[in-house]
Design a protein around this motif. Sequence first.
Motif, short mmCIF file in Angstrom:
data_model
loop_
_atom_site.label_atom_id
_atom_site.label_comp_id
_atom_site.label_asym_id
_atom_site.label_seq_id
_atom_site.Cartn_x
_atom_site.Cartn_y
_atom_site.Cartn_z
N GLY A 180 0.85 -1.18 0.00
CA GLY A 180 0.00 0.00 0.00
C GLY A 180 0.89 1.23 0.00
N ILE A 181 0.57 2.22 -0.81
CA ILE A 181 1.38 3.43 -0.89
C ILE A 181 0.68 4.57 -0.14
CG2 ILE A 181 2.36 5.17 -2.44
CD1 ILE A 181 3.78 2.52 -2.58
N SER A 182 -0.59 4.76 -0.41
CA SER A 182 -1.31 5.87 0.23
C SER A 182 -2.13 5.35 1.40
CB SER A 182 -2.21 6.56 -0.79
OG SER A 182 -3.22 5.67 -1.23
N TYR A 183 -2.65 6.27 2.17
CA TYR A 183 -3.47 5.90 3.33
C TYR A 183 -4.88 5.55 2.90
CZ TYR A 183 0.10 7.61 6.49
OH TYR A 183 1.26 7.78 7.17
N ALA A 184 -5.47 4.61 3.63
CA ALA A 184 -6.89 4.28 3.45
C ALA A 184 -7.66 4.90 4.60
CB ALA A 184 -7.07 2.77 3.45
N LYS A 185 -8.75 5.59 4.27
CA LYS A 185 -9.58 6.18 5.32
C LYS A 185 -10.66 5.20 5.76
CE LYS A 185 -8.85 10.82 3.60
NZ LYS A 185 -9.45 11.94 2.91
N LYS A 186 -11.26 4.50 4.81
CA LYS A 186 -12.38 3.60 5.11
C LYS A 186 -12.05 2.13 4.87
CE LYS A 186 -15.52 7.25 3.74
NZ LYS A 186 -16.34 7.73 2.66
N TRP A 187 -11.28 1.86 3.81
CA TRP A 187 -11.02 0.49 3.40
C TRP A 187 -9.93 -0.11 4.27
CZ3 TRP A 187 -6.94 -1.32 -0.30
CH2 TRP A 187 -7.13 -2.65 -0.69
N ASN A 188 -10.10 -1.37 4.65
CA ASN A 188 -9.11 -2.09 5.43
C ASN A 188 -8.13 -2.76 4.47
OD1 ASN A 188 -7.68 -3.31 7.47
ND2 ASN A 188 -9.20 -4.91 7.82
N CYS A 189 -7.09 -2.04 4.10
CA CYS A 189 -6.10 -2.51 3.11
C CYS A 189 -5.34 -3.72 3.63
CB CYS A 189 -5.14 -1.37 2.78
SG CYS A 189 -3.88 -1.81 1.59
N PRO A 190 -5.39 -4.87 2.94
CA PRO A 190 -4.71 -6.08 3.42
C PRO A 190 -3.21 -6.11 3.11
CG PRO A 190 -5.85 -6.55 1.39
CD PRO A 190 -6.17 -5.12 1.73
N TYR A 191 -2.68 -5.09 2.43
CA TYR A 191 -1.28 -5.11 2.03
C TYR A 191 -0.47 -4.20 2.94
CZ TYR A 191 -3.62 -7.21 -1.84
OH TYR A 191 -4.42 -8.02 -2.58
N PRO A 192 0.77 -4.61 3.26
CA PRO A 192 1.61 -3.78 4.13
C PRO A 192 1.86 -2.42 3.50
CG PRO A 192 2.90 -5.52 3.11
CD PRO A 192 1.48 -5.77 2.74
N ARG A 193 1.93 -1.43 4.33
CA ARG A 193 2.18 -0.07 3.84
C ARG A 193 3.67 0.13 3.66
NH1 ARG A 193 2.65 5.24 4.70
NH2 ARG A 193 1.33 6.53 3.42
N ALA A 194 4.03 0.65 2.49
CA ALA A 194 5.43 0.94 2.19
C ALA A 194 5.89 2.11 3.04
CB ALA A 194 5.59 1.28 0.71
N VAL A 195 7.08 2.02 3.53
CA VAL A 195 7.61 3.10 4.38
C VAL A 195 8.32 4.12 3.54
CG1 VAL A 195 9.11 3.61 6.32
CG2 VAL A 195 7.89 1.44 6.22
#
Length: 195
Positions: A180-195
Amino acid sequence: MAMVKSQLSVPYSRALVDVCRTATDELVYINIDKIYRQYEVREKVIIRVDITKQLTAGILSDKADEILRKNYLMSVFGLVSNPDTLSEVFKELYIKDEQFKLFIGEICYFEMPSRKYTSLFRYLVDYNIKRREEVERDFGDRSSISSTGVFLRSLWHLYVGVNDKEDSVCVIPEEFKTEGISYAKKWNCPYPRAV
């Protein structure tokens, strides 16, 4: 790398990003991940998919390290344009990777004599373009994404926009390295967020 030629707006953001064309006419978005991390993305969550392994499958062995893979891709995408450096990259690949040696042998004996190519490098560039189209098509066929699917590509990354809604679906096959690159406000993103 070629000099920055212009700026383009990127989808789902008001930001402009520097772009350049490489020696093989590849459009490269410079620091695109940073843009999506810094600015609020309109109603989307941006997912970056690394297709390095898929692009080098059959060319380099599964045991090839990341540095060899990136060196190969940087060469065929035109980021390495100095002939001496290119020669060193391909020499290192030929020495260190048995699959690359077999791949080059097959090209030289079966492909190039019957084709229009007089340069192994030109053949590899064209092969890479076709290979990326195949990988992208395979990714699209095997993924289930609530939204746009792939909206941008830069080198060995595909960028996917997922609707930022609680019920959004984004199923990507495990063999694709996904962050995940950007933030999710509502969706529960199952992918790790890139730092």
